[in-house]
Design an enzyme around this catalytic site. Structure first.
Site, PDB file in Angstrom:
ATOM      1  N   ASP A  31       3.525   4.567   3.979  1.00 14.58           N
ATOM      2  CA  ASP A  31       4.435   5.073   5.001  1.00 14.58           C
ATOM      3  C   ASP A  31       3.659   6.066   5.863  1.00 14.58           C
ATOM      4  OD1 ASP A  31       7.174   4.652   5.907  1.00 14.58           O
ATOM      5  OD2 ASP A  31       7.493   6.766   5.468  1.00 14.58           O
ATOM      6  N   ASP A  45       1.711  -0.097   1.957  1.00 13.03           N
ATOM      7  CA  ASP A  45       1.186   1.066   2.677  1.00 13.03           C
ATOM      8  C   ASP A  45       1.786   2.333   2.087  1.00 13.03           C
ATOM      9  OD1 ASP A  45       3.697   1.953   4.422  1.00 13.03           O
ATOM     10  OD2 ASP A  45       3.594  -0.242   4.443  1.00 13.03           O
TER      11      ASP A  45
END
Length: 291
Positions: free
Chosen positions: A211, A209
């Site tokens: 973040d 991802d």
């Protein structure tokens, strides 16, 4: 001495494909029980050891992982090279979900963990200026590329305590001010302990991802992470399966000195050393304590 590869599997990585004569071994350590039993076997005639960092079924949080017991157990089993595989968030647009990063630096923001094998009665200070092994990292990068994985060599890993993900302000601080590349919760104090145990250590960050800094991706959602984890875990197992061909055979001294990290690190005079501590560190520091 022959190479013996130890793999510490993070979220989503709970086994090694193709391991021959595989069996689970329970290891007792002076630092308590490791995260789980340890899977041992051979792959392409190279001894392999696998330890699920969070335990099978993911029973340990990042804070409760018994890091000292894990590294001690690998050392007791004769492991020479440790490959850490872990899920991480990315602070860089070009480090996309599904990519791997071979980490070479850390900023340690953890605060609730035991970070050293040493202490009162037996004091040591090891250098972690360069906390990972370049030789081992290069082998991981080569194995990843051979598996068709997009891999980036070099990067700074921000180790946070967790278990919550970052606030938006923290994410921007780590990215924009501190210049970090990835963020995770488990490589510290693991890397420091591996250095104290004179083990070569490489960190492979599997990006899941962005973040919470990215304006187009919003905050971290565990459902998105789990979705990416499955693909990353398959890639990681393929990468690990290629490592014996790159690392197998007789183990030469590490050109970067990882296997000699304690050579001048212990400061406590022999006569002043606590016998209980000496016994406790028989696996981790036995090479220097016996000399």
């Amino acid at each position: 001495m022959n190479t013996k590869i130890g793999v510490i599997g993070g979220s989503g990585v709970y086994e090694i494909d193709g391991l021959q004569n595989a069996h689970w071994v329970t290891v007792e350590t002076p630092f308590g029980a490791p995260s789980d039993a340890v899977l041992t076997g051979r792959l392409d005639d190279v001894e392999m050891v696998f330890l699920p960092r969070h335990g099978r079924g993911h029973v340990h949080s990042p804070t409760s992982v018994p890091y000292r017991a894990n590294i001690d157990a690998l050392k007791r089993l004769g492991v020479t090279d440790v490959i850490s595989v872990s899920a991480c968030g990315s602070f860089r647009e070009e480090l996309a979900p599904g990519d791997f990063v071979i980490v070479d630096q850390f900023i340690d923001r953890t605060f609730a963990r035991e970070k050293s094998f040493f202490g009162p009665g037996l004091v040591a200070h090891v250098s972690v200026a360069h906390p990972t092994c370049p030789r081992l990292g290069a082998a991981c990068a080569a194995a990843a590329r051979a598996q068709g994985i997009t891999v980036h060599e070099g990067g700074t890993y921000l180790a946070m305590e967790g278990p919550q993900f970052s606030s938006h302000a923290e994410s921007r601080l780590y990215r924009d001010v501190w210049g970090c590349d990835v963020i995770g919760m488990t490589n510290m104090p693991e890397a420091k302990l591996a250095r104290e145990a004179e083990l070569c250590y490489a960190s492979v960050a599997m990006i899941t991802d962005y973040d919470s800094w990215h304006p187009e991706h919003g905050s971290v959602e565990i459902t998105d992470i789990i979705r990416t984890l499955g693909g990353n875990a398959d890639k990681a197992r393929g990468m690990v399966a290629r490592l014996p061909a790159l690392l197998g055979g007789m183990r030469a001294p590490c050109p970067h000195g990882c296997d000699r990290a304690l050579e001048h690190a212990i400061l406590t005079a022999p006569a002043a050393r606590d016998p209980a501590m000496v016994a406790k560190l028989s696996a981790v520091a036995g090479r220097v304590l016996a000399s």
